[in-house]
Design a protein around this motif. Structure first.
Motif: not given
Length: 95
Positions: A28, A50-55, A57-58, A61, A67, A70
């Motif tokens: 990442r 936050t965007v890095d962490i969401v990426d 997670i996605l 998954e 899954t 949140d």
């Protein structure tokens, strides 16, 4: 004998999952392998937003067919490793 074989297989599966999770996190932000520690904080020590962490997670998954809710607290690298290891279908089969 069978019990130790099963435990060995589970340990190998967990190590493989940990390696893949670490690879996703490293990629990442192009983090050198020696800099990434399992106790590292993603935001404070490694500078993830936050965007890095969401990426991350996605990607986890998708890669592990899981899954990640949140409300799961994912602060340190090891939080990701432990959650994926506990919930990945391959880990449930190895246990």
């Amino acid at each position: 004998m069978v019990h130790s074989l099963t435990r060995g297989t589970a340990a190998q599966a967990q190590a493989a999952v940990a390696q893949q999770v670490l690879r996703v996190i490293r990629q990442r932000k192009a983090i050198r392998p020696g800099r990434l520690r399992r106790h590292s904080s993603l935001s404070q020590e490694l500078g993830f937003d936050t965007v890095d962490i969401v990426d991350i997670i996605l990607e986890l998954e998708r890669r592990f067919s899981i899954t990640i809710p949140d409300e799961v607290p994912l602060v340190h690298v090891d939080d990701f490793v432990r959650f994926v290891a506990a919930h990945a279908p391959a880990m449930r089969q190895a246990a």
